[in-house]
Structure formats: C-alpha cells, structure tokens
Design a protein around this motif. Sequence first.
Motif, PDB file in Angstrom:
ATOM      1  N   LEU A 238       0.835  -1.204   0.000  1.00  0.00           N
ATOM      2  CA  LEU A 238       0.000   0.000   0.000  1.00  0.00           C
ATOM      3  C   LEU A 238       0.872   1.257   0.000  1.00  0.00           C
ATOM      4  CD1 LEU A 238      -2.767  -1.013   2.577  1.00  0.00           C
ATOM      5  CD2 LEU A 238      -2.906  -1.058   0.082  1.00  0.00           C
ATOM      6  N   VAL A 239       1.911   1.241   0.828  1.00  0.00           N
ATOM      7  CA  VAL A 239       2.840   2.374   0.870  1.00  0.00           C
ATOM      8  C   VAL A 239       3.516   2.529  -0.487  1.00  0.00           C
ATOM      9  CG1 VAL A 239       4.970   3.275   1.909  1.00  0.00           C
ATOM     10  CG2 VAL A 239       3.241   2.173   3.361  1.00  0.00           C
ATOM     11  N   LEU A 240       3.967   1.445  -1.033  1.00  0.00           N
ATOM     12  CA  LEU A 240       4.665   1.466  -2.320  1.00  0.00           C
ATOM     13  C   LEU A 240       3.768   2.001  -3.437  1.00  0.00           C
ATOM     14  CD1 LEU A 240       7.456   0.718  -3.410  1.00  0.00           C
ATOM     15  CD2 LEU A 240       6.580  -1.575  -3.865  1.00  0.00           C
ATOM     16  N   SER A 241       2.493   1.639  -3.423  1.00  0.00           N
ATOM     17  CA  SER A 241       1.592   2.096  -4.487  1.00  0.00           C
ATOM     18  C   SER A 241       1.177   3.556  -4.319  1.00  0.00           C
ATOM     19  CB  SER A 241       0.356   1.198  -4.568  1.00  0.00           C
ATOM     20  OG  SER A 241      -0.484   1.392  -3.463  1.00  0.00           O
ATOM     21  N   ALA A 242       0.971   3.984  -3.068  1.00  0.00           N
ATOM     22  CA  ALA A 242       0.475   5.348  -2.845  1.00  0.00           C
ATOM     23  C   ALA A 242       1.587   6.378  -2.716  1.00  0.00           C
ATOM     24  CB  ALA A 242      -0.403   5.392  -1.588  1.00  0.00           C
ATOM     25  N   ARG A 243       2.651   5.997  -2.043  1.00  0.00           N
ATOM     26  CA  ARG A 243       3.750   6.932  -1.779  1.00  0.00           C
ATOM     27  C   ARG A 243       5.082   6.201  -1.900  1.00  0.00           C
ATOM     28  NH1 ARG A 243       2.974  11.721   1.076  1.00  0.00           N
ATOM     29  NH2 ARG A 243       5.200  11.934   0.597  1.00  0.00           N
ATOM     30  N   PRO A 244       5.494   5.886  -3.131  1.00  0.00           N
ATOM     31  CA  PRO A 244       6.752   5.157  -3.302  1.00  0.00           C
ATOM     32  C   PRO A 244       7.955   5.886  -2.703  1.00  0.00           C
ATOM     33  CG  PRO A 244       5.882   5.896  -5.425  1.00  0.00           C
ATOM     34  CD  PRO A 244       4.843   6.179  -4.393  1.00  0.00           C
ATOM     35  N   ASP A 245       7.841   7.205  -2.560  1.00  0.00           N
ATOM     36  CA  ASP A 245       8.929   7.974  -1.954  1.00  0.00           C
ATOM     37  C   ASP A 245       9.141   7.646  -0.478  1.00  0.00           C
ATOM     38  OD1 ASP A 245       6.315   9.298  -1.798  1.00  0.00           O
ATOM     39  OD2 ASP A 245       7.372  10.888  -0.720  1.00  0.00           O
ATOM     40  N   LEU A 246       8.147   7.022   0.154  1.00  0.00           N
ATOM     41  CA  LEU A 246       8.251   6.664   1.567  1.00  0.00           C
ATOM     42  C   LEU A 246       8.620   5.192   1.784  1.00  0.00           C
ATOM     43  CD1 LEU A 246       5.113   8.574   2.925  1.00  0.00           C
ATOM     44  CD2 LEU A 246       7.508   9.297   3.005  1.00  0.00           C
ATOM     45  N   ALA A 247       8.659   4.428   0.705  1.00  0.00           N
ATOM     46  CA  ALA A 247       8.889   2.986   0.821  1.00  0.00           C
ATOM     47  C   ALA A 247      10.262   2.670   1.426  1.00  0.00           C
ATOM     48  CB  ALA A 247       8.742   2.322  -0.545  1.00  0.00           C
ATOM     49  N   TRP A 248      11.289   3.373   1.022  1.00  0.00           N
ATOM     50  CA  TRP A 248      12.638   3.116   1.544  1.00  0.00           C
ATOM     51  C   TRP A 248      12.693   3.341   3.055  1.00  0.00           C
ATOM     52  CZ3 TRP A 248      17.011   0.905  -0.081  1.00  0.00           C
ATOM     53  CH2 TRP A 248      18.181   1.141   0.647  1.00  0.00           C
ATOM     54  N   THR A 249      12.097   4.437   3.486  1.00  0.00           N
ATOM     55  CA  THR A 249      12.086   4.772   4.911  1.00  0.00           C
ATOM     56  C   THR A 249      11.414   3.668   5.723  1.00  0.00           C
ATOM     57  OG1 THR A 249      12.015   7.119   4.394  1.00  0.00           O
ATOM     58  CG2 THR A 249      11.305   6.492   6.603  1.00  0.00           C
ATOM     59  N   VAL A 250      10.283   3.191   5.223  1.00  0.00           N
ATOM     60  CA  VAL A 250       9.551   2.139   5.936  1.00  0.00           C
ATOM     61  C   VAL A 250      10.350   0.839   5.939  1.00  0.00           C
ATOM     62  CG1 VAL A 250       7.462   0.714   5.913  1.00  0.00           C
ATOM     63  CG2 VAL A 250       7.295   3.146   5.482  1.00  0.00           C
TER      64      VAL A 250
ATOM     65  N   HIS B 137      12.294  -1.601   9.307  1.00  0.00           N
ATOM     66  CA  HIS B 137      12.088  -3.011   9.628  1.00  0.00           C
ATOM     67  C   HIS B 137      13.394  -3.609  10.173  1.00  0.00           C
ATOM     68  CE1 HIS B 137      11.257  -7.292   9.012  1.00  0.00           C
ATOM     69  NE2 HIS B 137       9.985  -6.984   8.838  1.00  0.00           N
ATOM     70  N   LYS B 138      13.278  -4.555  11.051  1.00  0.00           N
ATOM     71  CA  LYS B 138      14.459  -5.253  11.587  1.00  0.00           C
ATOM     72  C   LYS B 138      15.265  -5.830  10.416  1.00  0.00           C
ATOM     73  CE  LYS B 138      15.795  -9.195  14.410  1.00  0.00           C
ATOM     74  NZ  LYS B 138      15.327 -10.309  15.229  1.00  0.00           N
ATOM     75  N   PRO B 139      16.582  -5.629  10.428  1.00  0.00           N
ATOM     76  CA  PRO B 139      17.415  -6.184   9.358  1.00  0.00           C
ATOM     77  C   PRO B 139      17.361  -7.720   9.360  1.00  0.00           C
ATOM     78  CG  PRO B 139      18.625  -4.514  10.581  1.00  0.00           C
ATOM     79  CD  PRO B 139      17.363  -4.801  11.348  1.00  0.00           C
ATOM     80  N   ASN B 140      16.826  -8.281   8.297  1.00  0.00           N
ATOM     81  CA  ASN B 140      16.758  -9.735   8.126  1.00  0.00           C
ATOM     82  C   ASN B 140      16.322 -10.020   6.685  1.00  0.00           C
ATOM     83  OD1 ASN B 140      13.944  -9.326   8.090  1.00  0.00           O
ATOM     84  ND2 ASN B 140      13.679  -9.972  10.222  1.00  0.00           N
TER      85      ASN B 140
ATOM     86  N   GLN C 293      13.267  -8.008   5.584  1.00  0.00           N
ATOM     87  CA  GLN C 293      13.597  -6.639   5.208  1.00  0.00           C
ATOM     88  C   GLN C 293      14.220  -6.616   3.803  1.00  0.00           C
ATOM     89  OE1 GLN C 293      17.107  -4.599   6.599  1.00  0.00           O
ATOM     90  NE2 GLN C 293      15.903  -2.756   7.098  1.00  0.00           N
ATOM     91  N   SER C 294      15.087  -7.565   3.518  1.00  0.00           N
ATOM     92  CA  SER C 294      15.726  -7.632   2.196  1.00  0.00           C
ATOM     93  C   SER C 294      14.681  -7.748   1.097  1.00  0.00           C
ATOM     94  CB  SER C 294      16.695  -8.814   2.123  1.00  0.00           C
ATOM     95  OG  SER C 294      17.737  -8.641   3.046  1.00  0.00           O
ATOM     96  N   ARG C 295      13.619  -8.518   1.337  1.00  0.00           N
ATOM     97  CA  ARG C 295      12.539  -8.648   0.346  1.00  0.00           C
ATOM     98  C   ARG C 295      11.825  -7.323   0.134  1.00  0.00           C
ATOM     99  NH1 ARG C 295       9.775 -14.073   2.591  1.00  0.00           N
ATOM    100  NH2 ARG C 295      11.643 -15.340   2.519  1.00  0.00           N
ATOM    101  N   LEU C 296      11.601  -6.587   1.226  1.00  0.00           N
ATOM    102  CA  LEU C 296      10.966  -5.276   1.097  1.00  0.00           C
ATOM    103  C   LEU C 296      11.835  -4.353   0.245  1.00  0.00           C
ATOM    104  CD1 LEU C 296       9.744  -4.646   4.768  1.00  0.00           C
ATOM    105  CD2 LEU C 296       8.391  -5.485   2.848  1.00  0.00           C
ATOM    106  N   LEU C 297      13.105  -4.297   0.567  1.00  0.00           N
ATOM    107  CA  LEU C 297      14.026  -3.428  -0.166  1.00  0.00           C
ATOM    108  C   LEU C 297      14.104  -3.825  -1.640  1.00  0.00           C
ATOM    109  CD1 LEU C 297      16.798  -3.128   2.543  1.00  0.00           C
ATOM    110  CD2 LEU C 297      15.265  -1.297   1.767  1.00  0.00           C
ATOM    111  N   ALA C 298      14.069  -5.116  -1.916  1.00  0.00           N
ATOM    112  CA  ALA C 298      14.131  -5.600  -3.297  1.00  0.00           C
ATOM    113  C   ALA C 298      12.884  -5.231  -4.099  1.00  0.00           C
ATOM    114  CB  ALA C 298      14.349  -7.106  -3.320  1.00  0.00           C
ATOM    115  N   ALA C 299      11.774  -5.025  -3.405  1.00  0.00           N
ATOM    116  CA  ALA C 299      10.513  -4.680  -4.087  1.00  0.00           C
ATOM    117  C   ALA C 299      10.461  -3.216  -4.527  1.00  0.00           C
ATOM    118  CB  ALA C 299       9.328  -4.996  -3.177  1.00  0.00           C
TER     119      ALA C 299
END
Length: 194
Positions: A163-175, A179-182, A185-191
């Motif tokens: 939802l964040v990625l679709s509405a405000r991709p500029d905030l996706a990195w921050t979110v 997340h705890k590094p694991n 989190q790597s999957r989120l960053l890859a998306a």
Amino acid sequence: MSEMEITREDVAGRARAGKLAPLDIGRSLETARGIKHPWYRCQALATTAEYMTGRDQERVLSESLAAAHEQDETNRVVTVSSWPIRVLAKIRPELAAKYVEDLVALAETEPHNLRRSHALQSLAYSVSGHPGLLGRVVPALVESLIGGHGPRIDRCIRDTFELVLSARPDLAWTVAMHHKPNNLQSRLLAAIPG
C-alpha cells in the motif's frame, strides 16, 4: 472495543444482518439497528448499506459511522469505521475523503504507535482501491510505523508495504529501513523499483 460487554446476540445479530442484506433490506436494517454493541452495529449497518442505493444508502452509512464513534477507544473508532468507509469510497469518494481526513486526524491522537498503526492499516485497506483516498492515509501510517519498534510493528510494515509502495513510493525506503534487518527486510528493499 467499548466498555459495553459484547454478547452473543451482538455477534449473531451482525451475522444475521449480513445474511439478510442481499435478501431483505428491511429486515437486515432492523436487525442491524437492534444490535446493542456499537462495534457490531457499525459493521452490520455497513454490510446492509452495501445492498442499498441512493440517499438511503448514504443515511445508513452515516448511521454506521455514528455507531463507530460510540467506541471508547480511538483506535477502535478508526478501525471499525473502515467498514462503512469501504462502501462510501465506492459510491461517494469525495464524501469519503472528508471522513478519511477526519479519521486520520483522530488516529493521530492515539498515543500508542502499534494501536495507531493497526487503525490506520484498517483504514488504508478499506480505501486501497482508491489512490486519492489511500494517499491521504499512507503518510500518517508511515509516521506511525516508524515511530514504533518490535516484531508487531515489523509485521504491520510487511502487511502494509504494498500500500505504501503504491500510494507513496517515496516513503517505501524509509519504511523498509525501519524493519528489523533480516531476510524479510531484504525482500521489502528488493521490491522498491529502480
């Protein structure tokens, strides 16, 4: 939810109103209005309104939102309001926008980040098919998420990341970085594109 005790009749009333709604609006509405607990009454009224049209539908949605506001806790008001907001967003997005703004402002008064995040998550999902409305919820959701910590916040980050990625991709990195590094989190960053 509410200081009022939840009864079997409240839960059964919600289910009964839902079953009646596509068959007999009058009986569904009567059943929904007879539910004492505001959480279940709000949900039953919203379900009934889905099968209505015109001004009657808007009146029942307004009644559903009023029931939501009978809740004692801010996060509960916002969470259960997502039921009528979902219906209202389909039929009157401009009116839904006003309610969404009010609910976001109300959610921001919730001092507990996880409760606030869950409430805003429910609201975001209820308007997920409406980019303009979703864009009104996501900044507050992100602020709440990055204000909290722990596995339950991480779960909420994962659950709302698309939802964040679709509405405000500029905030996706921050979110994602909150997340705890694991591996999750790597999957989120890859998306995140590009």
